[in-house]
Design a protein around this motif. Structure first.
Motif, mmCIF file in Angstrom:
data_model
loop_
_atom_site.group_PDB
_atom_site.id
_atom_site.type_symbol
_atom_site.label_atom_id
_atom_site.label_comp_id
_atom_site.label_asym_id
_atom_site.label_seq_id
_atom_site.Cartn_x
_atom_site.Cartn_y
_atom_site.Cartn_z
ATOM 1 N N VAL A 30 -6.964 1.121 -3.905
ATOM 2 C CA VAL A 30 -5.553 1.004 -4.589
ATOM 3 C C VAL A 30 -5.744 -0.150 -5.507
ATOM 4 N N ALA A 31 -5.080 -0.311 -6.438
ATOM 5 C CA ALA A 31 -4.786 -1.585 -7.317
ATOM 6 C C ALA A 31 -6.184 -1.965 -8.046
ATOM 7 N N GLU B 19 -5.139 6.721 1.145
ATOM 8 C CA GLU B 19 -5.555 6.185 -0.385
ATOM 9 C C GLU B 19 -6.418 4.800 -0.626
ATOM 10 N N HIS B 20 -7.874 5.051 -0.911
ATOM 11 C CA HIS B 20 -8.588 4.029 -0.727
ATOM 12 C C HIS B 20 -8.810 3.603 -2.162
ATOM 13 N N VAL C 289 1.809 -1.055 -5.998
ATOM 14 C CA VAL C 289 1.369 -0.561 -4.758
ATOM 15 C C VAL C 289 2.425 -0.778 -3.871
ATOM 16 N N PHE D 36 -6.292 -0.503 0.430
ATOM 17 C CA PHE D 36 -5.873 1.057 0.780
ATOM 18 C C PHE D 36 -4.490 1.093 1.039
ATOM 19 N N MET E 299 -1.937 -6.310 -5.760
ATOM 20 C CA MET E 299 -1.287 -4.940 -5.242
ATOM 21 C C MET E 299 0.181 -4.809 -5.836
#
Length: 393
Positions: A64-65, A61-62, A147, A71, A142
């Protein structure tokens, strides 16, 4: 008993997986090193680190946050989730003088070693691509975005001149300072100017005098990022970037106002206006987890790493956003010694050392040591339950 292909012990299987990926891991380290990108701009580095994992079956998953270069790559579906952090940002002017290329490749290597074993071990492996460690606090952003939620333990390794289980770590805040005065002809009409460079000079003198009264663990250091435009113009605007460090966030809360008062003194003495702002989230002190650290020490020695006899106070003392992770979950951040010919982190000599043979060896050793540590935890009911129980508390 959990086994690898052909009924091998999981530690032996992990070693085989690292060996099979060795060329790709070393190449990754060298590619990231040769294409140094700064905080939050590590687009190519992030893609390289994530792509190697995706090609090996990780779900990635690229972004994120809300961070373009962050990722999460996931393999396995067991109840115990282990997070392995990759860093890949470089330093301005001197590139990968902190060896984040080694960190990134070792993180990928640990993930590749564990992924084929994950379901049998009852674990989920998450390799987290964490941007902007050098001041931007990517891991903290993150954390705040959730995350790291659901991760039971986190780890990473970091190159240094000496092998060490822990990083003597200081809390830090990153400040930007801006003075605004008034330009004037420095010879014809100096009386009409308000000198912003003088304000910054006063502040620097104040900080220098303040240091006499600070604790030995405190650090205050910075640079002038803009000092004026021409010698014949009274500087109407100057700026600086400063770090304020202390042993803990609590100490930092006490120290910070004293440093800020020095910046205010510069404004008061010269008649300038001043703005002092946080350039990013504060990094905390580090609380290494004893259970994880004991497991890592045993497994790293089994891989062949040798820990020196130097006292912790003689080792690298820095700050990291991995420390903020350690306040919320069991975390370790051991240091991998590499041969640097006397150079230390954040020196050009360390940049050169980060792609030599000992750094390449550290990539593979670090990957295997983290993988073996995870295996040791997963196979030990007491340690495993301790992590799962702590997460439920």
């Amino acid at each position: 008993m959990v086994t690898g292909a052909g009924g091998t012990d999981p530690r032996e299987a992990a070693a085989q997986h690292v060996a099979q990926a060795a060329d790709a891991l070393v190449a990754l380290s060298h590619e990231v090193h040769g294409d140094a990108e700064l905080a939050f701009e590590e687009h190519r580095s992030s893609d390289r680190v994530a792509s190697l994992l995706a090609a090996s079956g990780f779900t990635v998953e690229h972004g994120v946050a809300g961070l373009d270069t962050a990722f999460v790559a996931t393999a396995g579906s067991g109840p115990l989730t282990i997070g392995i952090c990759a860093e890949y940002d470089a330093l301005p002017g001197i590139g990968h003088a902190c060896g984040h290329n080694v960190i990134a490749a070792a993180a990928d290597g640990a993930g590749l070693a564990l992924a084929p074993l994950a379901d049998e071990l009852g674990i989920t492996v998450k390799v987290l691509g964490t941007p902007a460690e050098e001041g931007g606090g990517g891991k903290i952003l993150m954390l705040d975005a959730g995350v790291f939620d659901g991760i039971h333990a986190a780890m990473m390794v970091h190159p240094a001149p000496d092998e060490s289980l822990t990083l003597p770590c200081l809390a830090v805040e990153h400040l930007t300072v801006q003075y605004r005065g008034r330009e004037a002809h420095a010879s014809g009409y100096p009386e009409l100017g308000i000198n912003a460079a003088d304000a910054l000079t006063v502040a620097q003198v104040g900080i220098g005098l303040l240091r006499q009264h600070l604790l030995p663990s405190h650090r205050v250091h910075g640079i002038v990022t803009h000092g004026g435009d021409a010698p014949n113009i009274v500087p109407g605007s100057t700026s600086g970037a400063w770090y304020v460090r202390a042993s803990t966030l609590a100490e930092l809360e006490e120290l910070s106002p004293r440093v800020r008062a020095c910046f205010e003194a510069g404004a008061l003495a010269t008649g300038c206006d001043v703005e002092v702002e946080l350039a990013g989230p504060r990094y905390s002190e580090f609380l290494p987890d004893a259970l994880l650290l004991d497991a890592y020490a045993q497994e790293a020695r089994a891989v062949g790493r040798v820990f020196g006899e130097r006292h912790a106070s003689e080792l690298l003392s820095g700050s990291t956003d991995m420390a903020n992770v350690s306040l919320l979950m069991p975390t370790i951040h051991p240091m991998l010694g590499i041969e640097a010919d006397g150079a230390v982190n954040h020196q050009p000599g360390f940049t050169a050392a980060a792609v030599r043979a000992s750094a390449d060896r550290a990539v593979l050793d670090g990957a295997l040591a983290m993988a073996r540590t995870t295996i040791a935890i997963a196979l030990d009911a007491t340690r495993r339950d301790a992590l799962l129980t702590a997460a439920r508390a």
